[in-house]
Every structure is written in C-alpha cells, then in structure tokens.
Design a protein around this motif. Structure first.
Motif, PDB file in Angstrom:
ATOM      1  N   PRO A  16       0.834  -1.209   0.000  1.00 19.78           N
ATOM      2  CA  PRO A  16       0.000   0.000   0.000  1.00 19.78           C
ATOM      3  C   PRO A  16       0.870   1.261   0.000  1.00 19.78           C
ATOM      4  CG  PRO A  16      -0.756  -1.562   1.639  1.00 19.78           C
ATOM      5  CD  PRO A  16       0.557  -2.072   1.139  1.00 19.78           C
ATOM      6  N   VAL A  17       0.351   2.316  -0.587  1.00 18.99           N
ATOM      7  CA  VAL A  17       1.088   3.574  -0.672  1.00 18.99           C
ATOM      8  C   VAL A  17       1.409   4.107   0.713  1.00 18.99           C
ATOM      9  CG1 VAL A  17       0.981   5.963  -1.476  1.00 18.99           C
ATOM     10  CG2 VAL A  17       0.094   4.133  -2.908  1.00 18.99           C
ATOM     11  N   GLU A  18       0.500   3.898   1.681  1.00 18.66           N
ATOM     12  CA  GLU A  18       0.739   4.386   3.036  1.00 18.66           C
ATOM     13  C   GLU A  18       1.980   3.761   3.656  1.00 18.66           C
ATOM     14  OE1 GLU A  18      -3.401   4.876   1.861  1.00 18.66           O
ATOM     15  OE2 GLU A  18      -2.057   3.153   1.916  1.00 18.66           O
ATOM     16  N   ILE A  19       2.190   2.461   3.411  1.00 16.70           N
ATOM     17  CA  ILE A  19       3.365   1.775   3.970  1.00 16.70           C
ATOM     18  C   ILE A  19       4.638   2.268   3.285  1.00 16.70           C
ATOM     19  CG2 ILE A  19       4.505  -0.459   4.231  1.00 16.70           C
ATOM     20  CD1 ILE A  19       1.810  -1.729   4.592  1.00 16.70           C
ATOM     21  N   ILE A  23       7.919   4.105   4.961  1.00 16.51           N
ATOM     22  CA  ILE A  23       9.309   3.680   4.763  1.00 16.51           C
ATOM     23  C   ILE A  23      10.166   4.847   4.267  1.00 16.51           C
ATOM     24  CG2 ILE A  23      10.815   2.168   3.406  1.00 16.51           C
ATOM     25  CD1 ILE A  23       8.524   0.131   3.385  1.00 16.51           C
ATOM     26  N   LEU A  24       9.626   5.623   3.317  1.00 15.02           N
ATOM     27  CA  LEU A  24      10.384   6.736   2.757  1.00 15.02           C
ATOM     28  C   LEU A  24      10.633   7.840   3.780  1.00 15.02           C
ATOM     29  CD1 LEU A  24       8.784   7.160  -0.795  1.00 15.02           C
ATOM     30  CD2 LEU A  24      10.828   5.890  -0.157  1.00 15.02           C
ATOM     31  N   SER A  25       9.819   7.884   4.829  1.00 14.96           N
ATOM     32  CA  SER A  25      10.003   8.933   5.837  1.00 14.96           C
ATOM     33  C   SER A  25      11.319   8.789   6.595  1.00 14.96           C
ATOM     34  CB  SER A  25       8.834   8.922   6.823  1.00 14.96           C
ATOM     35  OG  SER A  25       8.827   7.719   7.583  1.00 14.96           O
ATOM     36  N   PHE A  26      11.955   7.612   6.529  1.00 17.46           N
ATOM     37  CA  PHE A  26      13.235   7.401   7.203  1.00 17.46           C
ATOM     38  C   PHE A  26      14.422   7.842   6.349  1.00 17.46           C
ATOM     39  CE2 PHE A  26      10.410   4.358   9.242  1.00 17.46           C
ATOM     40  CZ  PHE A  26      10.697   4.552  10.586  1.00 17.46           C
ATOM     41  N   PRO A  30      17.871  13.535  -0.550  1.00 17.14           N
ATOM     42  CA  PRO A  30      18.454  12.999  -1.789  1.00 17.14           C
ATOM     43  C   PRO A  30      18.099  11.524  -2.027  1.00 17.14           C
ATOM     44  CG  PRO A  30      20.074  14.258  -0.557  1.00 17.14           C
ATOM     45  CD  PRO A  30      18.903  14.073   0.350  1.00 17.14           C
ATOM     46  N   ASP A  31      18.102  10.713  -0.953  1.00 16.88           N
ATOM     47  CA  ASP A  31      17.761   9.300  -1.108  1.00 16.88           C
ATOM     48  C   ASP A  31      16.288   9.127  -1.474  1.00 16.88           C
ATOM     49  OD1 ASP A  31      20.334   8.611  -0.499  1.00 16.88           O
ATOM     50  OD2 ASP A  31      19.948   8.316   1.637  1.00 16.88           O
ATOM     51  N   ARG A  32      15.419   9.939  -0.865  1.00 18.64           N
ATOM     52  CA  ARG A  32      14.000   9.841  -1.187  1.00 18.64           C
ATOM     53  C   ARG A  32      13.749  10.282  -2.631  1.00 18.64           C
ATOM     54  NH1 ARG A  32      12.236  12.242   3.067  1.00 18.64           N
ATOM     55  NH2 ARG A  32      11.902  14.315   2.202  1.00 18.64           N
ATOM     56  N   LYS A  33      14.520  11.252  -3.079  1.00 19.64           N
ATOM     57  CA  LYS A  33      14.393  11.698  -4.459  1.00 19.64           C
ATOM     58  C   LYS A  33      14.798  10.599  -5.430  1.00 19.64           C
ATOM     59  CE  LYS A  33      15.673  15.718  -7.278  1.00 19.64           C
ATOM     60  NZ  LYS A  33      16.454  16.971  -7.293  1.00 19.64           N
ATOM     61  N   GLU A  34      15.852   9.875  -5.097  1.00 17.69           N
ATOM     62  CA  GLU A  34      16.300   8.768  -5.948  1.00 17.69           C
ATOM     63  C   GLU A  34      15.320   7.604  -5.887  1.00 17.69           C
ATOM     64  OE1 GLU A  34      20.295   6.019  -6.598  1.00 17.69           O
ATOM     65  OE2 GLU A  34      20.277   7.671  -5.155  1.00 17.69           O
ATOM     66  N   ALA A  35      14.768   7.334  -4.678  1.00 15.71           N
ATOM     67  CA  ALA A  35      13.813   6.238  -4.531  1.00 15.71           C
ATOM     68  C   ALA A  35      12.536   6.492  -5.312  1.00 15.71           C
ATOM     69  CB  ALA A  35      13.487   6.029  -3.051  1.00 15.71           C
ATOM     70  N   SER A  36      12.179   7.744  -5.523  1.00 12.52           N
ATOM     71  CA  SER A  36      10.942   8.060  -6.247  1.00 12.52           C
ATOM     72  C   SER A  36      10.996   7.617  -7.698  1.00 12.52           C
ATOM     73  CB  SER A  36      10.667   9.559  -6.182  1.00 12.52           C
ATOM     74  OG  SER A  36      11.651  10.288  -6.901  1.00 12.52           O
ATOM     75  N   MET A  37      12.217   7.302  -8.211  1.00  9.26           N
ATOM     76  CA  MET A  37      12.353   6.877  -9.603  1.00  9.26           C
ATOM     77  C   MET A  37      12.306   5.364  -9.765  1.00  9.26           C
ATOM     78  SD  MET A  37      15.179   9.617 -11.031  1.00  9.26           S
ATOM     79  CE  MET A  37      16.389   9.363  -9.721  1.00  9.26           C
ATOM     80  N   VAL A  38      12.054   4.624  -8.677  1.00  7.91           N
ATOM     81  CA  VAL A  38      12.018   3.164  -8.762  1.00  7.91           C
ATOM     82  C   VAL A  38      10.814   2.699  -9.568  1.00  7.91           C
ATOM     83  CG1 VAL A  38      11.761   1.055  -7.405  1.00  7.91           C
ATOM     84  CG2 VAL A  38      13.321   2.847  -6.635  1.00  7.91           C
ATOM     85  N   CYS A  39       9.623   3.200  -9.225  1.00  7.23           N
ATOM     86  CA  CYS A  39       8.407   2.835  -9.926  1.00  7.23           C
ATOM     87  C   CYS A  39       7.341   3.895  -9.644  1.00  7.23           C
ATOM     88  CB  CYS A  39       7.911   1.442  -9.513  1.00  7.23           C
ATOM     89  SG  CYS A  39       7.535   1.313  -7.757  1.00  7.23           S
ATOM     90  N   ARG A  40       6.181   3.734 -10.270  1.00  6.87           N
ATOM     91  CA  ARG A  40       5.147   4.742 -10.142  1.00  6.87           C
ATOM     92  C   ARG A  40       4.610   4.836  -8.718  1.00  6.87           C
ATOM     93  NH1 ARG A  40       2.012   7.799 -13.249  1.00  6.87           N
ATOM     94  NH2 ARG A  40      -0.107   8.306 -12.540  1.00  6.87           N
ATOM     95  N   SER A  41       4.400   3.695  -8.054  1.00 10.73           N
ATOM     96  CA  SER A  41       3.857   3.724  -6.693  1.00 10.73           C
ATOM     97  C   SER A  41       4.824   4.409  -5.727  1.00 10.73           C
ATOM     98  CB  SER A  41       3.542   2.310  -6.215  1.00 10.73           C
ATOM     99  OG  SER A  41       4.720   1.511  -6.218  1.00 10.73           O
ATOM    100  N   TRP A  42       6.124   4.215  -5.949  1.00 11.59           N
ATOM    101  CA  TRP A  42       7.107   4.884  -5.094  1.00 11.59           C
ATOM    102  C   TRP A  42       7.106   6.390  -5.364  1.00 11.59           C
ATOM    103  CZ3 TRP A  42      11.688   2.615  -2.426  1.00 11.59           C
ATOM    104  CH2 TRP A  42      11.447   1.293  -2.066  1.00 11.59           C
ATOM    105  N   ILE A  44       4.466   8.156  -6.316  1.00  6.82           N
ATOM    106  CA  ILE A  44       3.261   8.696  -5.682  1.00  6.82           C
ATOM    107  C   ILE A  44       3.478   8.844  -4.184  1.00  6.82           C
ATOM    108  CG2 ILE A  44       0.834   8.216  -5.188  1.00  6.82           C
ATOM    109  CD1 ILE A  44       0.676   6.835  -7.914  1.00  6.82           C
ATOM    110  N   ALA A  45       4.122   7.845  -3.572  1.00  8.62           N
ATOM    111  CA  ALA A  45       4.389   7.909  -2.131  1.00  8.62           C
ATOM    112  C   ALA A  45       5.332   9.049  -1.784  1.00  8.62           C
ATOM    113  CB  ALA A  45       4.959   6.576  -1.662  1.00  8.62           C
ATOM    114  N   SER A  46       6.309   9.320  -2.652  1.00  7.74           N
ATOM    115  CA  SER A  46       7.282  10.387  -2.376  1.00  7.74           C
ATOM    116  C   SER A  46       6.662  11.774  -2.469  1.00  7.74           C
ATOM    117  CB  SER A  46       8.463  10.291  -3.344  1.00  7.74           C
ATOM    118  OG  SER A  46       8.065  10.609  -4.663  1.00  7.74           O
ATOM    119  N   GLN A  47       5.467  11.873  -3.108  1.00  3.24           N
ATOM    120  CA  GLN A  47       4.790  13.160  -3.245  1.00  3.24           C
ATOM    121  C   GLN A  47       3.826  13.436  -2.105  1.00  3.24           C
ATOM    122  OE1 GLN A  47       5.621  15.311  -5.869  1.00  3.24           O
ATOM    123  NE2 GLN A  47       7.200  13.731  -6.033  1.00  3.24           N
TER     124      GLN A  47
END
Length: 593
Positions: A16-19, A23-26, A30-42, A44-47
């Motif tokens: 789920p996007v909430e989970i 996870i991204l809150s930790f 810069p790492d969250r910005k890179e993680a946002s390029m993994v897939c579409r759900s990631w 959406i979660a980063s936004q």
C-alpha cells in the motif's frame, strides 16, 4: 539509500502507498528523491504532503499554467509565485483560476515585477482568505495612477480577506505615495513584517509640514511610515528599509515610536546611517535579534561596540562591506551569548584576531552557527585554526571565499574540528592543494603548524634586483606542489587523516578557482551523499575522471558548476549525465555545450 535497496529486494510489489510513504520517511531528501524513480507507486508515495511543507510553486502567466493551478487545488496549503503578469487575457484567466481553485488554501502570493492591472488584482484578493504573505515588489502599474483601493467597497472586501496578513513586501515601488500606502496598510491591521527596501521615501521632506488630514498623492513620506508603526506597534516586529535614503534622525525617530518592539531591522545599504544613529537604535530597540547594517559605509568600529553593549539578545548580525570597520570591537561581539550568525564579508581591515580573543575568554562566548569572512584578505591560517578549535561542532556555515593567504593547514583544521559543517565555501583560495584536501602533509615539507602560521613578512635587501649576491624571495605562484602519486593515495586510504571526507553532512561546497586541485583529490574526497550544490569552476587540472566520480558519489546534487574546466570533454559529460540525472542546474564548460 541502504533502506531503499533493502525494500527493493523484498517480494512485495503491491505494498500500500501508506506503507511505502512510512518507509520513505526514514530517508534523507536525496535518497527519497532517488527512490521516487524506482516505480510509479514509489513516486506517488514520495509526493505525500508530509514531505512537502511550506512549498512554493513558480508558474508563468500563460494558458498552459491553468491545469497546473487546478492540480494544486488538491493541496491543503501552498504558496505561489506568478511571473509575466500583464493586462492580457491569459493573465486574467490565470488570476481567476487562482481565486477559484486556491482561494482558501493559498498562504503566500508573490507577483514580482509584474504589470498586473488593478481590476485583476482586486478581483483576486477578496478570495484569498488564508493569505499570510503578500509580495507586490516592483508592481509599479498598480500604484502609478494613485487610484489603487480608492473605492470604499473595494477596501472593505480586501480588508476582510487580508485581516490575518502577516508579511507585506512593497519593495522597489517607484510610485508608492502616502495615499496608496495608507489605503493598503489600512487593510492589513496585523502586520508582523513590512518591507520597503528600495522605495523612494522622503525622509527629510514633509509636503504638508505635519498638517493633519493631508496625504500626499505623489510621494511617500516619513510621516506615513511612522504613523503605521504607531498604529501597529503591538504586532509589527520586522522592518526592512534597505536601499532607502533613511537619515540618522529619521532612523532614531522610527526606533523611538512608543510601544514598538522590533526583532528584525534591516537598513542595509543606507549610506547616511552613522555610528551615533546606531547607538540610539540600540538604546531604543534593545530586543533586536536580527540587525543588518551591511554596506552602511559611514559606520566604524564604534557601531560594533554599541551593538555589543546594547543588544544582548542579538542572534544575527550582518556587517558586510564596511570599509572603515577594523578588529576593534570584534572581541565584544564574540561575547554575545545568543549570537548565531556573524557576517563580516568584504571588511577589508578585519583579520579575525580579536574575534578569536573574544571567543577564547574564560566566561565563554558566542556559539556561532554561521560565519562569513568572505573577502577578508588579512585572515590567515592561524585565525582559521583557532576559530575551528573554538567553534567546534556548533558551526554549520563557513565562508572563506577570496581569503588568499589560506593554505592546506586551514583545510586540515576545518576537517578536524568542524564535523558539523553543512556549507563550506573556499573559492579563490588558490594556495589549497590536493594534500590539504586529502588531510596529508606534503612529503617535501616539514609539518610544523607554528612555523607555517608564522608571519615572516617581506624579506628584501638594499641590493635586491641589482646584484647577483642575493636571490629574490620565491613568489607563491612560482611554487608548484609535488603531485600526488598512487603510492600516496594508498597511504591515504590506509590511514585516518583529517581529510575533507570527515565533513559527511556537507550540502554545499565551493572550490571555484582553487587552481592547484587535481583529479587525485577530487576523486577521493568528494563523496557526500547529501551534497546539493557543488562548484568546481575554473579548475584547469580536473578532467572526466573527477566528473564521473562526483556524479557517482554525490547522487543528491541539484546544482553543479564546471565552467572553465578545459579538460572535461563531451564524452565525460555524456557519461556523467546518465548517473547525475537528478541534477537540476548544471554549468558545463564551453567545450561540452
């Protein structure tokens, strides 16, 4: 990025996007910005809104911005900067859409330098019921006619919408008058910050000689500004008069308003301000926490002594570009316990020695978080070494740009004693070499800090230049340091030295024009995952190897400057671009463009 890598390997493609958001809150930005390029759900979660607090969006006044504005309507709060506004149909549609979609959600609105019409703005302002900050900087078209807010009904509607406005920026307005100023500020009864920087204010001329009931429609006078301070003294805490012609008498008059308790005052660039005016200011406004006296060219060290004696709660002090300021008074400034920011940039007669004495007193001194000594040519290694020891982990920002006498010893001191640095600027310190960056001592030189920091002074003789008995002293630019070899790098990797790697939390680094740096140190030292801004401009000895290393090890870069680096090629830029995809602003060498 280690957390993100662990999650990717887990067989949970339908989390789920909430989970994912949790996870991204930790992760760091810069790492969250890179993680946002993994897939579409990631992505959406980063936004998620928890990652985007106090976000301001910049959009042009064009038809293509209408969909963007509608999309912003789903956000609970946001800020907006609209450029290129004029009287066209597209501009009117943009403002109408802002009012319809963002009216109760917009907290900040800025229309810098636009040509917005009065009708368009008065159609928008009554809808902005949540507005806290309004910037009308340079919007001369609103005030040129003198009829802005002349109708009672318009003032009533605007006052109802802006009753909770806290910040009003009226800087750089050429046609602001007593009449329009009083109308507008009458609609904002709870101001906390007012900016009049660059406005044409008549501080010495009262067109009606103090007569009540008369308001000039041609110019803004001291009387109207003072009347506003008197009316809103209970709430007003910040005043910006930078670049105005405020006189010493006018500044004292404003500071003496009954009930006024300013926390932030900025008369920057007001050339008529004198030491006596600063002394009076410190007596009448002792609660000041931020004071910007930069470029007030008449001030001397007497002003610094007045500030140190009268403003015990001061936290941010800017004294840049004061040509008559010397080290006198710096020790007293260092005794201000709450001082966090000290800006002495381009004070040509400041060496920092008295500042060191003040910080080293037994009773303690300021725990500075930001120190700016940019362009202070008399600052030497001994001063930097002492400041680094005294300030220790509290310092976050250090600017030593254009301090020509600094050498590798200063770099080693910074890396050893300032582990908490976030911003480090060493541009144009041309004596810094690879050895300093690596935290090593050049084998051909004996490491003796006292000897290195000793001021030997010029050594000339009466026969200098005429006879061959004596050789002239070697100039610094003639001494070329020994190049770092692979054996030296092996020694570096196997020891714990005071290299720049110790500053693991750096977010901004400026090494512009440090012309003795080469690939040997850049590839080994510039490995900062949180680095956002990096300048390696005018380094003639670095090439594609440095660029590839930076792109690989500094994944969070948003700005990279590599101008005037002739050894960087098109191929190197192309390879680095694949890795450094997150970089938003790049300045490449001309050969690679």
């Amino acid at each position: 990025m280690r957390i993100a890598n662990v999650v990717v390997t887990m067989e949970t493609p339908d989390l789920p996007v909430e989970i994912i958001t949790y996870i991204l809150s930790f992760l760091q930005v810069p790492d969250r910005k890179e993680a946002s390029m993994v897939c579409r759900s990631w992505y959406i979660a980063s936004q998620d809104y928890q990652f985007q607090k106090n976000v301001t969006f910049r959009i042009p006044a064009s038809c293509s911005s209408l969909d963007v504005i509608r999309g912003l309507g789903r956000r609970p709060r946001c800020g907006l900067v609209i450029s290129h506004l004029d009287g066209s149909r597209a501009s009117r549609e943009v403002l109408a859409e802002v009012g319809a979609c963002l009216g109760p959600r917009l907290e900040s609105l800025s229309l810098p330098g636009s040509s917005v019409t009065e009708a368009s703005l008065l159609g928008l302002l009554p809808r902005l019921t949540a507005l806290r900050r309004l910037c009308l900087r340079g919007t001369d078209s609103l005030f040129m006619s003198g009829a802005f807010l002349s109708r009672d009904e318009s003032r009533r509607q605007v006052r109802a919408a802006l009753a909770r406005l806290e910040e009003l920026d009226l800087s750089d307005l050429r046609y602001l008058s007593d009449l329009t100023f009083d109308r507008l500020t009458g609609c904002t009864p709870r101001l906390r910050r007012l900016a009049l920087a660059g406005c044409h204010v008549a501080f010495e001329f009262d067109p009606y000689r103090g007569a009540r009931g008369h308001q000039s429609s041609a110019l803004l006078s001291l009387r109207s500004v003072r009347a506003l301070l008197q009316a809103q003294a209970a709430t007003l805490r910040a005043l910006d008069l930078s670049g105005t012609g405020v006189t010493p008498e006018s500044l004292c008059s404003l500071a003496h308003v009954g009930g006024l308790r300013l926390l932030d005052l900025r008369p920057r660039g007001c050339r008529e301000v004198t030491d006596r005016a600063v002394e009076a200011l410190c007596r009448h406004q002792p609660a000041l926490r931020t004071l910007d006296l930069g470029a007030c060219t008449e001030l001397t060290s007497r002003a610094a002594l007045a500030v140190a004696a009268g403003l015990e709660d001061l936290r941010h002090l800017h004294l840049s570009r004061l040509g008559r300021l010397t080290d006198r008074g710096q020790a007293e400034l260092a005794g201000l316990r709450d001082l966090q920011t000290l800006d002495l940039s381009e004070c040509l007669h400041v060496s920092g020695t008295e500042l060191v004495k003040g910080l080293s007193r037994p009773q303690g001194g300021a725990r500075l978080a930001s120190l700016n000594l940019r362009g202070c040519a008399y600052v030497k290694d001994l001063t930097v070494f002492s400041l680094a020891q005294l300030l220790g982990p509290s310092l976050r920002v250090l600017d030593l740009t254009s301090c020509p006498y600094l050498t590798d010893l200063s770099v080693r001191a910074i890396a050893t004693y300032l582990p908490g640095l976030v911003v480090l600027r060493l541009g144009w310190c041309k004596e810094i070499t690879d050895w300093g960056m690596l935290g090593m001592v050049e084998p051909t030189k004996e490491f003796n800090p006292e000897k290195e920091m000793e001021d030997k002074g010029p050594s000339f003789t009466r026969t200098f230049g005429n006879m061959g008995f004596f050789r002239p002293p070697r100039m610094p630019f003639e001494e070329k340091p020994r190049l770092v070899t692979e054996e030296d790098l092996g020694t570096f990797r196997g020891q714990e030295g005071a290299s720049l790697l110790a500053l693991g939390g750096l977010q901004e680094l400026d090494l512009s024009a440090c012309c003795k740096l080469t690939d040997s140190s850049i590839t080994q030292v510039l490995r900062f995952p949180d680095l956002r801004r990096l300048s390696l401009a005018m380094l003639p000895e670095i090439g594609d190897e440095s660029l590839a290393s930076v792109a690989w090890h500094c994944r969070g870069l948003a700005s990279l400057s590599l101008s005037h680096c002739p050894r960087i090629s098109d191929l190197g830029v192309a390879r680095a671009a694949r890795t450094c995809a997150a970089c938003a602003t790049c300045s490449w060498p001309a050969a690679a463009c």
